[in-house]
Design a protein around this motif. Sequence first.
Motif, PDB file in Angstrom:
ATOM      1  N   TYR A  15       5.448  -7.430  -7.011  1.00  0.00           N
ATOM      2  CA  TYR A  15       6.836  -7.813  -6.750  1.00  0.00           C
ATOM      3  C   TYR A  15       7.168  -9.164  -7.403  1.00  0.00           C
ATOM      4  CZ  TYR A  15       8.623  -4.061  -3.788  1.00  0.00           C
ATOM      5  OH  TYR A  15       9.102  -2.849  -3.333  1.00  0.00           O
ATOM      6  N   ARG A  18       7.832  -8.441 -11.035  1.00  0.00           N
ATOM      7  CA  ARG A  18       9.171  -7.854 -11.190  1.00  0.00           C
ATOM      8  C   ARG A  18      10.253  -8.924 -11.077  1.00  0.00           C
ATOM      9  NH1 ARG A  18       8.021  -2.809  -7.039  1.00  0.00           N
ATOM     10  NH2 ARG A  18       7.308  -1.311  -8.601  1.00  0.00           N
ATOM     11  N   ASP A  41      -0.368   1.338  -3.284  1.00  0.00           N
ATOM     12  CA  ASP A  41       0.243   1.162  -1.977  1.00  0.00           C
ATOM     13  C   ASP A  41      -0.845   1.289  -0.910  1.00  0.00           C
ATOM     14  OD1 ASP A  41       2.591   0.616  -0.728  1.00  0.00           O
ATOM     15  OD2 ASP A  41       3.226   2.712  -0.525  1.00  0.00           O
ATOM     16  N   PRO A  43      -0.422   1.051   2.682  1.00  0.00           N
ATOM     17  CA  PRO A  43      -0.144   1.702   3.981  1.00  0.00           C
ATOM     18  C   PRO A  43      -0.640   3.146   4.094  1.00  0.00           C
ATOM     19  CG  PRO A  43       1.713   0.346   3.374  1.00  0.00           C
ATOM     20  CD  PRO A  43       0.768   0.333   2.185  1.00  0.00           C
ATOM     21  N   PRO A  44      -0.551   3.984   3.059  1.00  0.00           N
ATOM     22  CA  PRO A  44      -1.007   5.373   3.237  1.00  0.00           C
ATOM     23  C   PRO A  44      -2.537   5.502   3.374  1.00  0.00           C
ATOM     24  CG  PRO A  44       0.513   5.192   1.371  1.00  0.00           C
ATOM     25  CD  PRO A  44       0.111   3.802   1.753  1.00  0.00           C
ATOM     26  N   ARG A  53      -3.624  14.415   2.896  1.00  0.00           N
ATOM     27  CA  ARG A  53      -2.264  14.896   2.607  1.00  0.00           C
ATOM     28  C   ARG A  53      -1.684  14.230   1.370  1.00  0.00           C
ATOM     29  NH1 ARG A  53       1.465  14.278   7.547  1.00  0.00           N
ATOM     30  NH2 ARG A  53       2.942  15.219   6.121  1.00  0.00           N
ATOM     31  N   THR A  62       3.475   1.569  -9.533  1.00  0.00           N
ATOM     32  CA  THR A  62       4.223   1.383 -10.769  1.00  0.00           C
ATOM     33  C   THR A  62       3.833   2.488 -11.754  1.00  0.00           C
ATOM     34  OG1 THR A  62       4.741  -0.217 -12.500  1.00  0.00           O
ATOM     35  CG2 THR A  62       2.481  -0.250 -11.669  1.00  0.00           C
ATOM     36  N   ASP A  63       4.547   2.587 -12.843  1.00  0.00           N
ATOM     37  CA  ASP A  63       4.217   3.609 -13.833  1.00  0.00           C
ATOM     38  C   ASP A  63       4.224   2.993 -15.234  1.00  0.00           C
ATOM     39  OD1 ASP A  63       6.887   3.309 -14.568  1.00  0.00           O
ATOM     40  OD2 ASP A  63       7.542   4.997 -13.348  1.00  0.00           O
ATOM     41  N   GLU A  66       7.501   1.213 -16.383  1.00  0.00           N
ATOM     42  CA  GLU A  66       7.745  -0.106 -15.801  1.00  0.00           C
ATOM     43  C   GLU A  66       6.730  -1.124 -16.313  1.00  0.00           C
ATOM     44  OE1 GLU A  66       6.915  -0.993 -11.696  1.00  0.00           O
ATOM     45  OE2 GLU A  66       8.636  -2.325 -11.574  1.00  0.00           O
ATOM     46  N   TRP A 292       3.968  -5.786   5.215  1.00  0.00           N
ATOM     47  CA  TRP A 292       4.472  -5.221   3.969  1.00  0.00           C
ATOM     48  C   TRP A 292       5.785  -5.908   3.591  1.00  0.00           C
ATOM     49  CZ3 TRP A 292       8.797  -2.631   2.285  1.00  0.00           C
ATOM     50  CH2 TRP A 292       8.664  -1.809   1.169  1.00  0.00           C
ATOM     51  N   TYR A 320       9.244  -7.691  10.401  1.00  0.00           N
ATOM     52  CA  TYR A 320       9.384  -6.262  10.653  1.00  0.00           C
ATOM     53  C   TYR A 320       8.084  -5.572  10.300  1.00  0.00           C
ATOM     54  CZ  TYR A 320      10.434  -1.383   9.424  1.00  0.00           C
ATOM     55  OH  TYR A 320      10.394  -0.022   9.304  1.00  0.00           O
ATOM     56  N   TRP A 322       5.884  -1.565  10.907  1.00  0.00           N
ATOM     57  CA  TRP A 322       5.916  -0.213  11.429  1.00  0.00           C
ATOM     58  C   TRP A 322       4.504   0.341  11.450  1.00  0.00           C
ATOM     59  CZ3 TRP A 322       5.859  -1.113   6.377  1.00  0.00           C
ATOM     60  CH2 TRP A 322       5.151  -0.236   5.568  1.00  0.00           C
ATOM     61  N   GLN A 331       8.223   1.179  15.328  1.00  0.00           N
ATOM     62  CA  GLN A 331       8.837   0.144  14.492  1.00  0.00           C
ATOM     63  C   GLN A 331       9.138  -1.063  15.363  1.00  0.00           C
ATOM     64  OE1 GLN A 331      11.855   3.128  13.056  1.00  0.00           O
ATOM     65  NE2 GLN A 331      11.600   2.056  11.107  1.00  0.00           N
TER      66      GLN A 331
ATOM     67  N   GLN B  44       8.388   6.893   0.611  1.00  0.00           N
ATOM     68  CA  GLN B  44       7.422   7.326   1.610  1.00  0.00           C
ATOM     69  C   GLN B  44       8.127   8.190   2.641  1.00  0.00           C
ATOM     70  OE1 GLN B  44       5.049   4.102   3.329  1.00  0.00           O
ATOM     71  NE2 GLN B  44       4.007   4.006   1.372  1.00  0.00           N
ATOM     72  N   LEU B  62      12.991   3.197   6.921  1.00  0.00           N
ATOM     73  CA  LEU B  62      11.622   2.669   7.000  1.00  0.00           C
ATOM     74  C   LEU B  62      11.440   1.411   6.155  1.00  0.00           C
ATOM     75  CD1 LEU B  62       8.931   3.111   8.319  1.00  0.00           C
ATOM     76  CD2 LEU B  62       8.302   4.666   6.471  1.00  0.00           C
ATOM     77  N   HIS B  63      11.830   1.445   4.880  1.00  0.00           N
ATOM     78  CA  HIS B  63      11.570   0.313   3.989  1.00  0.00           C
ATOM     79  C   HIS B  63      12.805  -0.169   3.255  1.00  0.00           C
ATOM     80  CE1 HIS B  63       7.374   2.160   3.987  1.00  0.00           C
ATOM     81  NE2 HIS B  63       7.340   1.102   4.744  1.00  0.00           N
ATOM     82  N   LEU B  77      14.528  -1.241  -4.957  1.00  0.00           N
ATOM     83  CA  LEU B  77      13.149  -0.941  -4.577  1.00  0.00           C
ATOM     84  C   LEU B  77      13.072  -0.810  -3.056  1.00  0.00           C
ATOM     85  CD1 LEU B  77      11.371  -3.486  -6.906  1.00  0.00           C
ATOM     86  CD2 LEU B  77      11.258  -0.993  -7.061  1.00  0.00           C
ATOM     87  N   ARG B  80      11.756   4.353  -6.562  1.00  0.00           N
ATOM     88  CA  ARG B  80      11.925   4.266  -8.005  1.00  0.00           C
ATOM     89  C   ARG B  80      12.366   5.606  -8.581  1.00  0.00           C
ATOM     90  NH1 ARG B  80       7.798   2.942 -11.043  1.00  0.00           N
ATOM     91  NH2 ARG B  80       9.160   1.771 -12.400  1.00  0.00           N
TER      92      ARG B  80
END
Lengths: 403, 107
Positions: A15, A18, A41, A43-44, A53, A62-63, A66, A292, A320, A322, A331, B44, B62-63, B77, B80
């Motif tokens: 970030y 960016r 990321d 969190p997952p 999953r 990012t890809d 970017e 986050w 904040y 969650w 949350q 997400q 959520l975000h 963001l 994307r």
Amino acid sequence: MRTVTIVGASLAGLYAARELRAQGYDGRLVIVGEEPHRPYDRPPLSKDFLTGRADENQLALTDAEETAGLDAEWLLGVRARGLDPRGRTVLLGDGRTVSTDGVVIATGATARRLPGEGYAGVHTLRTLDDARALRAALTGGPRRIVVIGGGFIGAETASSCARLGHAVTVVEAAPLPLLPQLGPQMAAVCAALHRRGGVELVTGTGVSALTGTGTSTGTGAVAGVDLADGRRLPADLVIVGIGARPNTAWLVGSALTLHDGVLCDDGCVTALPQVVAVGDVARTGGIRAEHWTSATEQPRVAVTNLLAGRTLATARAVPYFWSDQYGSRIQFAGRYRDGDTVHLTEGGMADDGGPGEAGLLARYERDGRTVAVLSVDRPRAFMRFRRALQRGDRQGAEEEAVL
Amino acid sequence: MIPVCRLEDLPEGESVRVETTPPVAVFRTEGGALYAIDDTCTHQDASLSEGWLEGCLVECPLHAASFDLRTGEPTCLPARRPVRTHRVTVQDGVIHVHLTAEEGTAA
């Protein structure tokens, strides 16, 4: 500035990159990352990635398109080991140095470990490599798993393990998990989710030792967890989720003040005006929040101040976070303090003490003002309250400024 | 073409989730316009029908990713990738969604 170096290639570091480009910085940009991976990321990792999953390519933050636009030099798989006292040279673990005009510190935090974690089958969950190892260990049929720590990582991991069919026990040293974050009433409601998910919850006792199959301590595979109250929990796998400590060791010897994080002002600026810190490693305005949201919101302010050479903007977001566990989404926004009054505003509790079928929304009040809000599966109402908290915070800040 | 609900049952500023696969969110803006997009945020797993509607933008609960209901494009963001948009009509007082074909399938 002709060179800016971002140390840390995870969420906050990305970030920051960016923001630098978005705010018009067109000089050389160097990004240093200890892990060999491009930003992903986290969190997952304790949720969909662990249960299978989601797979690795869904974790990318990012890809190629970017990345090309950011036009950065990525130094991955190498850790920073020092910052000179002027803050102009970053020393790397492989002996290289990066001369720089500005530095963004985004080195994050490392999972805390227990003493004597030498046994096979003892895991932490922080990085992609951690998650890969744990995911592999969870595929060999039902296991007895002890999760040490009932915080967010512990609860989410326990939930994922239970979903995969393992027998799970969570051990929490405090009388209830999430007590400092949620207060006793709502911590009790969330604790009920563990039992609802078929997970045993042991509270109010710490861990005294891990035991193993080897002939001496720390050798062989883990076999159990000895509790401070004398009980022994048998375990094929142990997951340690007892928090994280900020990655500041590399900054010892720099001019920066380190105190459970890199000390910054309200604008993420350190003792050196051309060095800013963001995310889990930053203690900004007296608070280090491993959220986050902090990692994604602080870089804007930090980069503005870095490019200006002084603190023009401040980050005063309402905290904040969650958590997804046992099919419920928790949350929370604001700050809970001892003595706050909790009002159940929407929904309610079921017979097992957990949230009812329609979820619930609780408002935390102090001196007649709403200071925090908790939601279980009521995202819409939560959003309304969170926005009101943010407005209230801005008003409060403006009133302070007038005084 | 999927019937959603009667127009008067979706007040202005509100949204409703349609349990298709994948689910779709239908919005009626404060200005009275109707839009439908894929319900699941591309960042997400979160339901955009539970998001914050402001003008033609919806913010993920959520975000805080935001999407333009007219185009499906993210306006900030962390999202994307766009969500798909679907055509909405009102026939005999009932809101209908015309699902856009999945990418890669025959329209």
